[in-house]
Design a protein around this motif. Structure first.
Motif, PDB file in Angstrom:
ATOM      1  N   MET A  19       0.838  -1.198   0.000  1.00 54.62           N
ATOM      2  CA  MET A  19       0.000   0.000   0.000  1.00 54.62           C
ATOM      3  C   MET A  19       0.873   1.248   0.000  1.00 54.62           C
ATOM      4  O   MET A  19       0.620   2.210  -0.730  1.00 54.62           O
ATOM      5  CB  MET A  19      -0.903  -0.014   1.228  1.00 54.62           C
ATOM      6  CG  MET A  19      -2.034   0.980   1.144  1.00 54.62           C
ATOM      7  SD  MET A  19      -3.244   0.496  -0.073  1.00 54.62           S
ATOM      8  CE  MET A  19      -3.120   1.835  -1.221  1.00 54.62           C
TER       9      MET A  19
ATOM     10  N   ASP B 100       1.094   4.247  -2.726  1.00 49.20           N
ATOM     11  CA  ASP B 100       1.015   5.670  -2.371  1.00 49.20           C
ATOM     12  C   ASP B 100       2.104   6.460  -3.079  1.00 49.20           C
ATOM     13  O   ASP B 100       1.871   7.464  -3.747  1.00 49.20           O
ATOM     14  CB  ASP B 100       1.302   5.780  -0.856  1.00 49.20           C
ATOM     15  CG  ASP B 100       0.084   6.214  -0.108  1.00 49.20           C
ATOM     16  OD1 ASP B 100       0.197   6.477   1.101  1.00 49.20           O
ATOM     17  OD2 ASP B 100      -0.960   6.298  -0.745  1.00 49.20           O
TER      18      ASP B 100
ATOM     19  N   LYS C 222       1.762  10.119  15.547  1.00 48.81           N
ATOM     20  CA  LYS C 222       2.659  11.134  15.011  1.00 48.81           C
ATOM     21  C   LYS C 222       2.824  11.076  13.498  1.00 48.81           C
ATOM     22  O   LYS C 222       3.462  11.940  12.912  1.00 48.81           O
ATOM     23  CB  LYS C 222       4.035  11.026  15.664  1.00 48.81           C
ATOM     24  CG  LYS C 222       4.801   9.776  15.314  1.00 48.81           C
ATOM     25  CD  LYS C 222       6.172   9.797  16.005  1.00 48.81           C
ATOM     26  CE  LYS C 222       6.969   8.547  15.674  1.00 48.81           C
ATOM     27  NZ  LYS C 222       8.262   8.525  16.335  1.00 48.81           N
TER      28      LYS C 222
ATOM     29  N   LEU D  16      -4.183   6.596  15.550  1.00 49.30           N
ATOM     30  CA  LEU D  16      -2.889   6.410  16.207  1.00 49.30           C
ATOM     31  C   LEU D  16      -1.851   5.806  15.267  1.00 49.30           C
ATOM     32  O   LEU D  16      -0.806   6.386  14.994  1.00 49.30           O
ATOM     33  CB  LEU D  16      -3.064   5.466  17.408  1.00 49.30           C
ATOM     34  CG  LEU D  16      -3.117   6.071  18.799  1.00 49.30           C
ATOM     35  CD1 LEU D  16      -3.285   4.980  19.840  1.00 49.30           C
ATOM     36  CD2 LEU D  16      -1.838   6.860  19.071  1.00 49.30           C
ATOM     37  N   PHE D  17      -2.173   4.621  14.779  1.00 49.02           N
ATOM     38  CA  PHE D  17      -1.242   3.933  13.875  1.00 49.02           C
ATOM     39  C   PHE D  17      -2.015   3.392  12.675  1.00 49.02           C
ATOM     40  O   PHE D  17      -3.138   2.916  12.795  1.00 49.02           O
ATOM     41  CB  PHE D  17      -0.600   2.726  14.565  1.00 49.02           C
ATOM     42  CG  PHE D  17       0.302   3.044  15.712  1.00 49.02           C
ATOM     43  CD1 PHE D  17      -0.025   2.645  16.987  1.00 49.02           C
ATOM     44  CD2 PHE D  17       1.477   3.743  15.499  1.00 49.02           C
ATOM     45  CE1 PHE D  17       0.811   2.932  18.061  1.00 49.02           C
ATOM     46  CE2 PHE D  17       2.319   4.036  16.568  1.00 49.02           C
ATOM     47  CZ  PHE D  17       1.982   3.630  17.848  1.00 49.02           C
TER      48      PHE D  17
ATOM     49  N   VAL E 127       3.315  -2.291  20.209  1.00 45.85           N
ATOM     50  CA  VAL E 127       2.996  -1.013  20.849  1.00 45.85           C
ATOM     51  C   VAL E 127       3.236  -1.171  22.357  1.00 45.85           C
ATOM     52  O   VAL E 127       2.786  -2.164  22.945  1.00 45.85           O
ATOM     53  CB  VAL E 127       1.527  -0.636  20.584  1.00 45.85           C
ATOM     54  CG1 VAL E 127       1.208   0.746  21.159  1.00 45.85           C
ATOM     55  CG2 VAL E 127       1.229  -0.669  19.081  1.00 45.85           C
TER      56      VAL E 127
HETATM   57  N1  LIG Z   1      -2.919   5.318   0.214  1.00 47.31           N
HETATM   58  C1  LIG Z   1      -2.992   5.270   1.520  1.00 47.31           C
HETATM   59  O1  LIG Z   1      -3.171   4.170   2.109  1.00 47.31           O
HETATM   60  C2  LIG Z   1      -2.859   6.515   2.318  1.00 47.31           C
HETATM   61  C3  LIG Z   1      -2.565   6.366   3.653  1.00 47.31           C
HETATM   62  N2  LIG Z   1      -2.450   7.425   4.465  1.00 47.31           N
HETATM   63  C4  LIG Z   1      -2.313   7.234   5.877  1.00 47.31           C
HETATM   64  O2  LIG Z   1      -0.932   7.076   6.173  1.00 47.31           O
HETATM   65  C5  LIG Z   1      -0.810   6.009   7.124  1.00 47.31           C
HETATM   66  C6  LIG Z   1       0.598   5.538   7.201  1.00 47.31           C
HETATM   67  O3  LIG Z   1       1.291   6.628   7.760  1.00 47.31           O
HETATM   68  P1  LIG Z   1       2.784   6.518   8.326  1.00 47.31           P
HETATM   69  O4  LIG Z   1       3.192   7.904   8.613  1.00 47.31           O
HETATM   70  O5  LIG Z   1       3.575   5.694   7.400  1.00 47.31           O
HETATM   71  O6  LIG Z   1       2.717   5.707   9.680  1.00 47.31           O
HETATM   72  P2  LIG Z   1       1.597   5.603  10.770  1.00 47.31           P
HETATM   73  O7  LIG Z   1       0.844   6.881  10.869  1.00 47.31           O
HETATM   74  O8  LIG Z   1       0.829   4.383  10.512  1.00 47.31           O
HETATM   75  O9  LIG Z   1       2.465   5.383  12.122  1.00 47.31           O
HETATM   76  C7  LIG Z   1       2.907   6.507  12.813  1.00 47.31           C
HETATM   77  C8  LIG Z   1       4.348   6.393  13.199  1.00 47.31           C
HETATM   78  O10 LIG Z   1       4.447   5.517  14.286  1.00 47.31           O
HETATM   79  C9  LIG Z   1       5.802   5.093  14.397  1.00 47.31           C
HETATM   80  N3  LIG Z   1       5.745   3.733  14.905  1.00 47.31           N
HETATM   81  C10 LIG Z   1       5.742   2.584  14.213  1.00 47.31           C
HETATM   82  N4  LIG Z   1       5.657   1.506  15.033  1.00 47.31           N
HETATM   83  C11 LIG Z   1       5.618   2.023  16.289  1.00 47.31           C
HETATM   84  C12 LIG Z   1       5.537   1.465  17.604  1.00 47.31           C
HETATM   85  N5  LIG Z   1       5.477   0.124  17.766  1.00 47.31           N
HETATM   86  N6  LIG Z   1       5.530   2.261  18.675  1.00 47.31           N
HETATM   87  C13 LIG Z   1       5.601   3.620  18.512  1.00 47.31           C
HETATM   88  N7  LIG Z   1       5.676   4.249  17.304  1.00 47.31           N
HETATM   89  C14 LIG Z   1       5.687   3.452  16.228  1.00 47.31           C
HETATM   90  C15 LIG Z   1       6.394   5.207  13.034  1.00 47.31           C
HETATM   91  O11 LIG Z   1       7.508   6.041  13.094  1.00 47.31           O
HETATM   92  C16 LIG Z   1       5.281   5.839  12.199  1.00 47.31           C
HETATM   93  O12 LIG Z   1       5.767   6.906  11.464  1.00 47.31           O
HETATM   94  C17 LIG Z   1      -1.835   5.058   6.636  1.00 47.31           C
HETATM   95  O13 LIG Z   1      -2.172   4.083   7.556  1.00 47.31           O
HETATM   96  C18 LIG Z   1      -3.004   5.970   6.322  1.00 47.31           C
HETATM   97  O14 LIG Z   1      -3.790   6.234   7.460  1.00 47.31           O
HETATM   98  C19 LIG Z   1      -2.432   8.761   3.917  1.00 47.31           C
HETATM   99  O15 LIG Z   1      -2.830   9.709   4.803  1.00 47.31           O
HETATM  100  C20 LIG Z   1      -3.362   8.854   2.748  1.00 47.31           C
HETATM  101  C21 LIG Z   1      -3.062   7.826   1.703  1.00 47.31           C
END
Ligand SMILES: NC(=O)C1=CN([C@@H]2O[C@H](COP(=O)(O)OP(=O)(O)OC[C@H]3O[C@@H](n4cnc5c(N)ncnc54)[C@H](O)[C@@H]3O)[C@@H](O)[C@H]2O)[C@H](O)CC1
Ligand SMILES: [K+]
Length: 513
Positions: free
Chosen positions: A9, A13, A57, A130-131, A139
């Motif tokens: 996915m 993107d 985040k 959140l994620f 987590v």
């Molecule tokens: N085409 C699409 O599917 C679109 C998806 N969108 C959204 O983007 C997210 C994916 O975003 P991303 O920034 O890659 O990561 P997350 O927001 O899922 O995660 C946040 C952040 O958390 C950190 N992390 C990872 N594992 C852990 C953990 N175990 N504990 C703490 N922190 C953790 C990591 O650094 C991540 O950056 C997708 O799901 C969609 O909601 C777009 O908005 C639109 C297109």
């Protein structure tokens, strides 16, 4: 329905943004818009209602900020709690964070959600941002506590893209995970939405189009999720001029003392799945019993020296019965006795017709897998449950369950067979590596005999000329769908294999109309 991993996915993107020039901010806006629409439809009207957005985040949180803004515009009261420091928010997520009224946003990187219990009380719906697909490990700490607090709130939860804590590529719970009432995901469903336990965390799953070009979605490798629509395409209408011969003659070789029911259910299920003719070959001393337990199926007594089980003594009569058969099922109720096992291996090496091997037939193979490399049949379908798969691969059941798709695919490719790894959800693998995951079925199927029914369904479809992978996908779906029809009628507890067997015609009817 095609299903992909989280990594796929994210590649889609990037391709949409870099090759097709679609701004990521537009994808995020569309994602948020769809979520806000789904929330308003399901939990509205807006007046007097408060939505609590819990954001992480990354861009999953970014979607959450879009949702917060759009719900606010619709008249909802909205509060957003960001479980990160402001300076951690970047890119498209930051753009959308800055479009929110700062009065409605609280950053709580350390304390998590605990200080906001009063807000939970007032919330009509909690939005889990959140994620998403960016979750990479278990987590822990305050973020895990936050997930557990949301789950304990008793409030409806809408998961953005995927319930936080679920691994998009496997459906595993990474530490702890949100239990959502509704999940809105983007472009294509992910494995984490259809494989348990993830499938059990999603609630209602909606897959929405956020503007990723079809050329991108169509170009990616995925896994086929066999749902109602996919099964409908597979089932073939019956020719008006059809006759018995049109639908094949299926031979079932099965049974031993104490396990005559397995033999009967396999044969009767083959009948109930549309076979033209069915012959049930059983140890001779059990033949009279099976004459009573079957009607449409013919029986064929196999010499057993009065033992009540199969042995090499049965080989000449069994082999003589094979010419002219369009498919053969081996194994239901044959027992794991060495005599029966050696006959099974001898038949597997000799039979050229499409062949389904189940139950103790599989255990016979586990003792000498070379039989599979010497097989003559171009179409061999194995239907192990996880314990039988563990014996086939010489590993532990826990290892099989921890990697269901990879285990099924590896065995199918290595031995050139079709493999149906039963369970929730059943995984089907073809010798060329293709994978399908079944979308029907329910826990009412966790009782003896269900596998015997499936064996009959598969042998019946193979005998009717369905290609092996189509027979596996359609047969496994129909088997589970019949069980779903039984559950709708009389619940899951107490559901029997014969209940499912007797609903097979209705299951076929329901996807043929
Ligand atoms: N085409 C699409 O599917 C679109 C998806 N969108 C959204 O983007 C997210 C994916 O975003 P991303 O920034 O890659 O990561 P997350 O927001 O899922 O995660 C946040 C952040 O958390 C950190 N992390 C990872 N594992 C852990 C953990 N175990 N504990 C703490 N922190 C953790 C990591 O650094 C991540 O950056 C997708 O799901 C969609 O909601 C777009 O908005 C639109 C297109
Ligand atoms: K989420």
């Amino acid at each position: 329905m095609k299903v992909v991993t989280g990594e796929t996915m994210q590649r889609m993107d990037r391709r949409a943004i870099e090759e097709f020039g679609i701004p990521g901010i537009s994808l995020m806006e569309n994602a948020g818009k769809w979520c806000a629409t789904a929330i308003a439809e399901r939990f509205g009207p807006a007046a007097g209602r408060m939505a609590l957005v819990v954001a992480g985040k990354g861009n999953n949180g970014g979607d959450g900020y879009v949702i917060a803004r759009l719900l606010r515009q619709e008249g909802w009261e909205v509060r957003t709690i960001v479980l990160a420091r402001r300076q951690e928010i970047v890119g498209d997520a930051l753009v959308n964070l800055e479009r929110l009224d700062s009065e409605t946003v609280t950053f709580s990187p350390q304390e998590g959600l605990a200080p906001f219990a009063p807000l939970f009380e007032r919330a009509s719906v909690i939005v889990d941002g959140l994620f998403g697909t960016g979750l990479k490990s278990d987590v822990r700490g305050g973020l895990a506590e936050a997930i557990n607090l949301v789950n304990a709130s008793g409030k409806p939860v809408v998961a953005v893209d995927i319930p936080s804590g679920i691994d998009a590529g496997s459906g595993r719970v990474l530490g702890t995970a949100i239990k959502a009432d509704l999940t809105v995901t983007f472009a294509l469903a992910k494995l984490g939405h259809v494989l348990y336990p993830g499938a059990g965390h999603c609630g209602v799953l909606r897959v929405v189009d956020i503007g990723i070009p079809p050329q991108v979605s169509e170009a990616v490798e995925g896994i086929e999720f066999v749902d109602y629509d996919a099964a409908r395409i597979l089932v073939r209408p019956r020719d008006r001029q059809a006759h018995k011969g049109t639908f094949g003659h299926c031979l079932v070789i099965a049974g031993s003392t104490g396990k005559t029911g397995a033999a009967a259910m396999a044969a009767n299920s083959a009948v109930r799945s549309g076979a033209g003719l069915v012959t049930l070959a059983v140890p001779a001393s059990l033949n009279a019993i099976l004459e009573v337990k079957t009607t449409e199926a013919m029986t064929l007594p196999l010499p057993d020296d009065g033992s009540g089980r199969l042995s090499e003594a049965a080989a000449p009569v069994a082999l003589e019965a094979i010419p002219g058969k369009s498919s053969v099922a081996l194994g239901p109720g044959v027992s794991w006795h060495p005599d029966a096992a050696s006959l099974i291996r001898r038949l597997v090496a000799a039979i050229e017709a499409p062949l389904v091997i189940d139950a103790d037939g599989l255990n016979a193979l586990s003792e000498d897998l070379d039989v599979l490399t010497r097989k003559k049949s171009r179409c061999l379908v194995l239907t192990p449950h996880p314990g039988e798969m563990a014996r086939l691969t010489g590993t532990a059941t826990t290892a099989v369950e921890a990697a269901r798709i990879d285990t099924a695919r590896a065995f199918a490719v290595q031995y050139g067979v079709h493999l149906v790894l039963k369970g929730a959800r059943t995984v089907m693998a073809a010798p060329d590596g293709r994978i399908a995951v079944n979308g029907s079925g329910n826990p009412g199927m966790a009782s003896g005999g269900m596998g015997d029914v499936l064996t009959g369904v598969l042998a019946s479809l193979l005998g009717q000329g369905y290609s092996p992978f189509d027979a596996c996908k359609l047969g496994v779906f129909i088997h589970g769908h019949a069980a779903d029809l039984v559950a709708a009628d009389k619940g899951e507890t107490g559901m029997s294999a014969v209940d499912v067997q007797e609903r097979l015609p209705l299951a076929f009817k329901s996807i043929s109309s």
